[in-house]
Design a protein around this motif. Structure first.
Motif, PDB file in Angstrom:
ATOM      1  N   ALA A  92       0.809  -1.213   0.000  1.00 18.46           N
ATOM      2  CA  ALA A  92       0.000   0.000   0.000  1.00 18.46           C
ATOM      3  C   ALA A  92       0.843   1.263   0.000  1.00 18.46           C
ATOM      4  O   ALA A  92       0.370   2.326   0.393  1.00 18.46           O
ATOM      5  CB  ALA A  92      -0.938  -0.013   1.208  1.00 18.46           C
ATOM      6  N   GLY A  93       2.074   1.157  -0.460  1.00 21.53           N
ATOM      7  CA  GLY A  93       2.938   2.323  -0.552  1.00 21.53           C
ATOM      8  C   GLY A  93       4.334   2.017  -0.082  1.00 21.53           C
ATOM      9  O   GLY A  93       4.540   1.659   1.065  1.00 21.53           O
ATOM     10  N   GLY A  94       5.297   2.133  -1.001  1.00 20.45           N
ATOM     11  CA  GLY A  94       6.700   1.912  -0.653  1.00 20.45           C
ATOM     12  C   GLY A  94       7.413   0.949  -1.579  1.00 20.45           C
ATOM     13  O   GLY A  94       8.525   1.223  -2.032  1.00 20.45           O
ATOM     14  N   ALA A  95       6.816  -0.184  -1.864  1.00 21.54           N
ATOM     15  CA  ALA A  95       7.457  -1.172  -2.744  1.00 21.54           C
ATOM     16  C   ALA A  95       7.394  -0.700  -4.195  1.00 21.54           C
ATOM     17  O   ALA A  95       6.516   0.075  -4.574  1.00 21.54           O
ATOM     18  CB  ALA A  95       6.783  -2.530  -2.602  1.00 21.54           C
ATOM     19  N   ASP A  96       8.313  -1.182  -5.001  1.00 20.17           N
ATOM     20  CA  ASP A  96       8.337  -0.769  -6.401  1.00 20.17           C
ATOM     21  C   ASP A  96       8.659  -1.947  -7.308  1.00 20.17           C
ATOM     22  O   ASP A  96       8.761  -3.103  -6.870  1.00 20.17           O
ATOM     23  CB  ASP A  96       9.335   0.370  -6.607  1.00 20.17           C
ATOM     24  CG  ASP A  96      10.801  -0.056  -6.454  1.00 20.17           C
ATOM     25  OD1 ASP A  96      11.060  -1.233  -6.122  1.00 20.17           O
ATOM     26  OD2 ASP A  96      11.688   0.797  -6.672  1.00 20.17           O
ATOM     27  N   MET A  99       2.114  -7.234  -5.184  1.00 15.29           N
ATOM     28  CA  MET A  99       1.337  -6.317  -6.007  1.00 15.29           C
ATOM     29  C   MET A  99       1.568  -4.931  -5.392  1.00 15.29           C
ATOM     30  O   MET A  99       1.273  -4.721  -4.219  1.00 15.29           O
ATOM     31  CB  MET A  99      -0.128  -6.717  -6.005  1.00 15.29           C
ATOM     32  CG  MET A  99      -0.362  -8.133  -6.512  1.00 15.29           C
ATOM     33  SD  MET A  99      -2.102  -8.537  -6.739  1.00 15.29           S
ATOM     34  CE  MET A  99      -2.527  -7.489  -8.132  1.00 15.29           C
ATOM     35  N   TYR A 100       2.101  -4.015  -6.156  1.00 16.96           N
ATOM     36  CA  TYR A 100       2.601  -2.783  -5.549  1.00 16.96           C
ATOM     37  C   TYR A 100       1.931  -1.536  -6.128  1.00 16.96           C
ATOM     38  O   TYR A 100       1.570  -1.473  -7.305  1.00 16.96           O
ATOM     39  CB  TYR A 100       4.119  -2.675  -5.700  1.00 16.96           C
ATOM     40  CG  TYR A 100       4.621  -2.635  -7.133  1.00 16.96           C
ATOM     41  CD1 TYR A 100       4.885  -1.427  -7.755  1.00 16.96           C
ATOM     42  CD2 TYR A 100       4.829  -3.810  -7.848  1.00 16.96           C
ATOM     43  CE1 TYR A 100       5.335  -1.380  -9.058  1.00 16.96           C
ATOM     44  CE2 TYR A 100       5.290  -3.780  -9.149  1.00 16.96           C
ATOM     45  CZ  TYR A 100       5.542  -2.566  -9.756  1.00 16.96           C
ATOM     46  OH  TYR A 100       5.988  -2.522 -11.053  1.00 16.96           O
ATOM     47  N   ALA A 101       1.762  -0.544  -5.244  1.00 19.09           N
ATOM     48  CA  ALA A 101       1.202   0.744  -5.643  1.00 19.09           C
ATOM     49  C   ALA A 101       2.290   1.758  -5.960  1.00 19.09           C
ATOM     50  O   ALA A 101       1.978   2.875  -6.367  1.00 19.09           O
ATOM     51  CB  ALA A 101       0.298   1.292  -4.533  1.00 19.09           C
ATOM     52  N   GLY A 102       3.554   1.383  -5.751  1.00 19.85           N
ATOM     53  CA  GLY A 102       4.619   2.360  -5.883  1.00 19.85           C
ATOM     54  C   GLY A 102       4.492   3.372  -4.757  1.00 19.85           C
ATOM     55  O   GLY A 102       4.313   3.014  -3.589  1.00 19.85           O
ATOM     56  N   ASN A 103       4.556   4.648  -5.075  1.00 21.49           N
ATOM     57  CA  ASN A 103       4.347   5.690  -4.083  1.00 21.49           C
ATOM     58  C   ASN A 103       2.864   6.038  -3.995  1.00 21.49           C
ATOM     59  O   ASN A 103       2.226   6.311  -5.013  1.00 21.49           O
ATOM     60  CB  ASN A 103       5.137   6.950  -4.451  1.00 21.49           C
ATOM     61  CG  ASN A 103       6.613   6.808  -4.168  1.00 21.49           C
ATOM     62  OD1 ASN A 103       6.991   6.359  -3.091  1.00 21.49           O
ATOM     63  ND2 ASN A 103       7.441   7.183  -5.122  1.00 21.49           N
ATOM     64  N   ALA A 104       2.319   6.015  -2.778  1.00 22.87           N
ATOM     65  CA  ALA A 104       0.949   6.461  -2.575  1.00 22.87           C
ATOM     66  C   ALA A 104       0.854   7.948  -2.888  1.00 22.87           C
ATOM     67  O   ALA A 104       1.799   8.706  -2.671  1.00 22.87           O
ATOM     68  CB  ALA A 104       0.518   6.187  -1.138  1.00 22.87           C
ATOM     69  N   LEU A 105      -0.299   8.380  -3.408  1.00 17.76           N
ATOM     70  CA  LEU A 105      -0.483   9.774  -3.780  1.00 17.76           C
ATOM     71  C   LEU A 105      -1.077  10.552  -2.605  1.00 17.76           C
ATOM     72  O   LEU A 105      -2.083  10.144  -2.021  1.00 17.76           O
ATOM     73  CB  LEU A 105      -1.400   9.893  -5.000  1.00 17.76           C
ATOM     74  CG  LEU A 105      -1.016   9.056  -6.230  1.00 17.76           C
ATOM     75  CD1 LEU A 105      -1.899   9.433  -7.414  1.00 17.76           C
ATOM     76  CD2 LEU A 105       0.456   9.194  -6.575  1.00 17.76           C
ATOM     77  N   LYS A 165       5.589   3.042 -14.084  1.00 20.75           N
ATOM     78  CA  LYS A 165       6.572   2.246 -13.344  1.00 20.75           C
ATOM     79  C   LYS A 165       6.025   0.880 -12.950  1.00 20.75           C
ATOM     80  O   LYS A 165       6.664   0.151 -12.201  1.00 20.75           O
ATOM     81  CB  LYS A 165       7.035   3.023 -12.105  1.00 20.75           C
ATOM     82  CG  LYS A 165       7.843   4.267 -12.461  1.00 20.75           C
ATOM     83  CD  LYS A 165       8.392   4.985 -11.241  1.00 20.75           C
ATOM     84  CE  LYS A 165       7.325   5.703 -10.450  1.00 20.75           C
ATOM     85  NZ  LYS A 165       7.879   6.543  -9.367  1.00 20.75           N
ATOM     86  N   GLY A 166       4.841   0.536 -13.455  1.00 22.62           N
ATOM     87  CA  GLY A 166       4.336  -0.824 -13.303  1.00 22.62           C
ATOM     88  C   GLY A 166       3.364  -1.060 -12.170  1.00 22.62           C
ATOM     89  O   GLY A 166       3.070  -2.213 -11.857  1.00 22.62           O
ATOM     90  N   ALA A 167       2.862   0.013 -11.536  1.00 28.19           N
ATOM     91  CA  ALA A 167       1.956  -0.166 -10.401  1.00 28.19           C
ATOM     92  C   ALA A 167       0.784  -1.069 -10.771  1.00 28.19           C
ATOM     93  O   ALA A 167       0.185  -0.924 -11.832  1.00 28.19           O
ATOM     94  CB  ALA A 167       1.438   1.182  -9.910  1.00 28.19           C
TER      95      ALA A 167
END
Length: 408
Positions: free
Chosen positions: A106-110, A128-134, A180-182
């Motif tokens: 839910a925020g952090g992994a890439d 399954m990653y969100a990248g950076n949360a907005l 970036k693949g989120a």
């Protein structure tokens, strides 16, 4: 990739909440190809006799932060990403050894961390990653204190999220995370516990900004998850197409109606508040932030009861930080007196696949699903505590057809 056949297996039908007795299951090239109550034809590289124990799909945790090596997010954003990645590997391996074969970050992994796991360079569940949360300025992912005018880290390094304001900025940020693949987009849509300058009861982002984020995710055929506590925050999100609401401790009956109307999902995360209340400061959280936990702690149980009473579909989520991640399975204990066992198992298996738009890909023992399976000594449908005792109960853990534990 070897072909594995399980024999004499009591298979847990997660979708229907029942046991299919004396089954054979074949996994080939990382996928389940056959499930049968009669002997399968053909030869296999290995045959594993389950001996009447219970085979079910690997568990899914729908709210983790695999890079949250500390609950102090302001500190996390200044640490070397190499160090954070190395320490995250310890957290991920422990998750897999608890039976979680898929996690939604839910925020952090890439992309890099997820790829390292997929390639076997790191041991852990599929990410399954969100990248950076907005987050808006001053929102739940803005870790600057009220007197801090500069930012010591950078939003491209280790941390929870990125700050963006205005329709064009949030649209660009969503597109960038998708680039970036989120696999989903995370919206910080209300105040939170770990952020220094917002209030729990605040709403965040304008409706126009939320619409832009959801529109970009929908265009990319991925879903949106939103951090939200209050009914005021939740009830403006669900009608706009947000698929899963994270936490939801202060929701109301109108929220429940909207969940049902829009086929949205709730991810309660009771175990993180329980852990933060007991050991948050000791684990590294600032004391003034830890006190915010008590604004939502008791309300979480009431929200769970309300959601269950209305028939809201729920996901399993832990949201634990730092060393408190060892309590990941405690969510089963905290929900079991309210949620029936079969429904609690669905929350950690097939409901997650449905919510993500991946029905049939995981969360079930059916042909075509990923070869993510665990074997338990006893039947979790009879006693959910079976899932909370991995050292005693977990006899086999397999992800993508590869065994990471096997004591059969």
């Amino acid at each position: 990739m070897t072909t594995t056949r399980f024999i004499n297996a009591n298979v847990i039908d997660t979708r229907n909440g029942k046991v299919l007795a004396n089954q054979q299951v074949r996994i080939q090239e990382g996928r389940i190809t056959d499930v049968s109550d009669s002997p399968l034809e053909g030869s296999d590289d290995q045959i594993i006799d389950i001996k009447g124990h219970f085979l079910m799909p690997g568990l899914v945790d729908s709210h983790v932060h695999v890079t949250a090596i500390t609950p102090n997010f302001a500190l996390l954003e200044t640490l070397s990403p190499f160090y954070v990645g190395a320490k995250s590997s310890e957290l991920m391996e422990a998750m897999l050894m608890r039976g979680f074969t898929t996690v939604r970050d839910a925020g952090g992994a890439d992309y890099g961390l997820a790829k390292a796991v997929d390639e076997g360079a790191l041991i852990g569940p599929r990410i399954m990653y969100a990248g950076n949360a907005l987050s808006q300025t001053g929102g739940h992912a803005d870790m600057r204190g009220p007197g801090q005018q500069t930012f010591e880290g950078c939003f491209c390094c280790a941390g929870l999220g990125r700050v963006c304001d205005g329709v064009s900025e949030v649209r660009r940020a969503a597109r960038d995370e998708i680039r970036k693949g989120a696999t989903q987009i995370k919206i910080m849509a209300s105040g939170g516990v770990s952020s220094p300058t917002d209030r729990i009861d605040s709403t965040q982002f304008s409706l126009e900004e939320i619409d832009a984020i959801v529109e970009e995710a929908t265009a990319a055929n991925i879903h949106t998850m939103a951090h939200a506590y209050t009914a005021r925050a939740i009830n403006r999100l669900i009608p706009r197409g947000v698929k899963t609401i994270e936490h939801g401790n202060l929701m109301d009956e109108e929220s429940c109606r909207l969940f049902l109307e829009h086929n949205a999902y709730l991810t309660p995360t009771l175990c993180t508040y329980d852990a933060l209340a007991k050991e948050g400061v000791e684990a590294g959280m600032a004391e003034h932030l830890q006190r915010k936990v008590y604004d939502v702690l008791d309300a979480g149980s009431k929200a769970l009861e309300m959601a269950q009473r209305y028939g809201v579909k729920m996901l399993y989520g832990s949201d634990l930080l730092g060393r408190m991640q060892r309590h990941q399975l405690n969510e089963f204990n905290l929900r079991k007196d309210v949620v029936p066992t079969d429904e609690l198992i669905r929350a950690a298996t097939s409901h997650a696949a449905d919510a993500y738009g991946h029905t049939g890909d995981f969360g079930e023992i059916i042909p075509g699903a990923r070869g993510d399976v665990i074997v338990l000594k006893d039947n979790p449908l009879d006693d959910i505590n079976v899932l909370t005792q991995p050292d005693d109960q977990l006899m086999l853990i397999m992800k993508g057809g590869v065994a990471y534990k096997n004591v059969l």
